[in-house]
Design an enzyme around this catalytic site. Structure first.
Site, PDB file in Angstrom:
ATOM      1  N   THR A  58       5.170  11.093  22.215  1.00 44.56           N
ATOM      2  CA  THR A  58       4.840   9.778  22.796  1.00 44.56           C
ATOM      3  C   THR A  58       4.377   9.915  24.237  1.00 44.56           C
ATOM      4  O   THR A  58       3.508   9.173  24.692  1.00 44.56           O
ATOM      5  CB  THR A  58       6.070   8.850  22.705  1.00 44.56           C
ATOM      6  OG1 THR A  58       6.315   8.593  21.325  1.00 44.56           O
ATOM      7  CG2 THR A  58       5.846   7.531  23.404  1.00 44.56           C
ATOM      8  N   THR A 135      10.101  13.045  21.290  1.00 42.68           N
ATOM      9  CA  THR A 135      11.563  12.943  21.355  1.00 42.68           C
ATOM     10  C   THR A 135      12.229  13.030  19.978  1.00 42.68           C
ATOM     11  O   THR A 135      13.405  13.366  19.884  1.00 42.68           O
ATOM     12  CB  THR A 135      11.991  11.620  22.032  1.00 42.68           C
ATOM     13  OG1 THR A 135      11.462  10.530  21.265  1.00 42.68           O
ATOM     14  CG2 THR A 135      11.496  11.539  23.456  1.00 42.68           C
TER      15      THR A 135
HETATM   16  N1  ASP Z   1       7.208   9.916  17.357  1.00 39.63           N
HETATM   17  C1  ASP Z   1       7.285  10.455  18.690  1.00 39.63           C
HETATM   18  C2  ASP Z   1       7.450  11.963  18.608  1.00 39.63           C
HETATM   19  O1  ASP Z   1       8.527  12.441  18.368  1.00 39.63           O
HETATM   20  C3  ASP Z   1       8.396   9.817  19.424  1.00 39.63           C
HETATM   21  C4  ASP Z   1       8.517  10.210  20.870  1.00 39.63           C
HETATM   22  O2  ASP Z   1       7.951  11.160  21.343  1.00 39.63           O
HETATM   23  O3  ASP Z   1       9.270   9.502  21.576  1.00 39.63           O
HETATM   24  O4  ASP Z   1       6.505  12.680  18.764  1.00 39.63           O
END
Ligand code: ASP
Length: 378
Positions: A58, A135
């Protein structure tokens, strides 16, 4: 008569920080001049060299509008990301590399080993490493890197964000800025893999994503180590590595394709669980992790199916926090042949990686149990 110098000594075993001195204003003025002179001299010292590895997530995403916080796409390079943060030229020298640019749901073994190699290759020439990562599976990569690389004192800091770069109050630039400052700070040395998000500094070995949406996402009791506020890095404890972390030395050939780790599946327990599921999944894998109920319980019939398998089965937990002790495991008639191991404080996804590494090393059941004993399971 004014007391010029008053010394207060605490019982803190950290000698350097255990002495507090309150001085008269004259002495304070002399000290301020000395500090100013020292900081001028500091300008000439070489800055720490930080390697930044971009993998996506993200933090590297863009939405269609500034209010969109779901359904966005990875669309920002690590170079563009670095252009969005405050000036760090007085903090460190950086070098960056784009390893991949994916949502972390797509981090597979090939990418995992790419990250592993990039971290290993940077150990000698850098003072710290920052890895931008989605994340969703960040805690897994952090756990893998902690378990497989001996990086000595070097800080390795994972960072991501919960809002895409296009959103109002995007958290990515501040998180990245903080992660670089944390990796550059000598106080971060000797603490193992760190995760930096939302002002918090955590242990990558234990921390995990506990909220699917909130900025305050990474949690679990044994994870927090410190805080970042107003350009200051604050640790609550002196440096220490995660207790019980078993280091696996991998020997990787340079050539691709990436090595394949043994298949370990995770089965999620629930009320009225179908015990046959255990047999079906066991056919597909070399080890299994069960996200068990509470502190490791399962219906009797499911326990019986688990005990009957000839692969190692790790009982972890559905609950985000807490642990599964060995005392809660089902007992087998032949104690020496029991194939069930308690995960201790590790959640199912971290247990999966640890079991994969034990299987890759061809550890016996007893050796594998011993490894999980380190995290209070076994
Ligand atoms: N869907 C994203 C990922 O894990 C979520 C994030 O980065 O917060 O790449």
């Amino acid at each position: 008569m004014v007391n010029n110098r008053l010394e207060i000594t605490t019982i803190c075993p950290d000698a350097e920080n255990s002495l507090f001195t309150i001085e008269s204003s004259e002495i304070e003025a002399q000290r301020a001049a000395a500090v100013a002179a020292a900081s001028a001299a500091d300008q000439h010292r070489t800055l720490p060299r930080i390697k930044i590895l971009g993998t996506g997530g993200t933090i590297a995403s863009k939405g269609a509008s500034s209010s969109q916080t779901a359904g966005y796409h990875v669309d920002l390079t690590i170079q563009e990301l670095l252009e969005s943060i405050p000036d760090i030229s007085a903090v460190c020298e950086i070098e960056y590399e784009q390893l991949c640019n994916v949502d972390s749901k797509d981090i597979n073994e090939e990418i995992l080993f790419k990250i592993y190699r990039a971290v290993s290759d940077s150990l000698q020439s850098f003072d710290g490493i920052v890895i931008t990562h989605g994340t969703d599976t960040m805690a897994e990569t952090a756990f893998f890197i902690e378990s497989t690389i001996d990086f000595g004192e070097l800080p390795v800091v994972f960072v991501g964000s919960m809002r895409p770069s296009t959103s109002v109050s995007a958290d990515g630039p501040m998180n990245l800025y903080q992660a670089i400052c944390i990796a550059s700070d000598s106080k971060s040395r000797g603490r193992g893999v760190l995760v930096s998000l939302n002002d918090q500094i955590s242990s990558g070995y234990y921390i995990t994503k506990t909220n699917a949406n909130s900025l305050e996402s990474f949690n679990v009791r044994q994870g927090y180590l410190g805080n970042f506020f107003n350009n200051e890095v604050h640790y609550y404890y002196p440096p220490s590595k995660p207790l019980g972390c078993h280091k696996f030395k991998l020997r990787l050939e340079d050539s691709s394709p990436a090595p394949k780790l043994p298949t370990v599946c995770i089965v999620y327990a629930h009320q009225a669980m179908d015990s046959e599921l255990i047999d079906i999944v066991a056919e597909r894998c070399e080890g299994m992790v069960v996200a068990a109920l509470g502190a490791g319980t399962l219906p009797e019939i499911v326990n019986t199916r688990c005990l009957a398998q000839d692969i190692p089965m790790v009982f972890s937990k559905r609950a985000m926090d807490g642990m599964v002790p060995n005392a809660n495991l089902p007992k087998s008639a032949d104690k020496s042949k029991c194939n069930i191991i308690a995960s201790g404080y590790l959640n199912p996804e971290k247990s999966r990686i640890l079991l994969q590494l034990c299987l890759a090393k061809k550890y016996t059941m007893e050796e594998t149990r011993h490894v999980f004993c380190g995290v209070y399971g076994g």
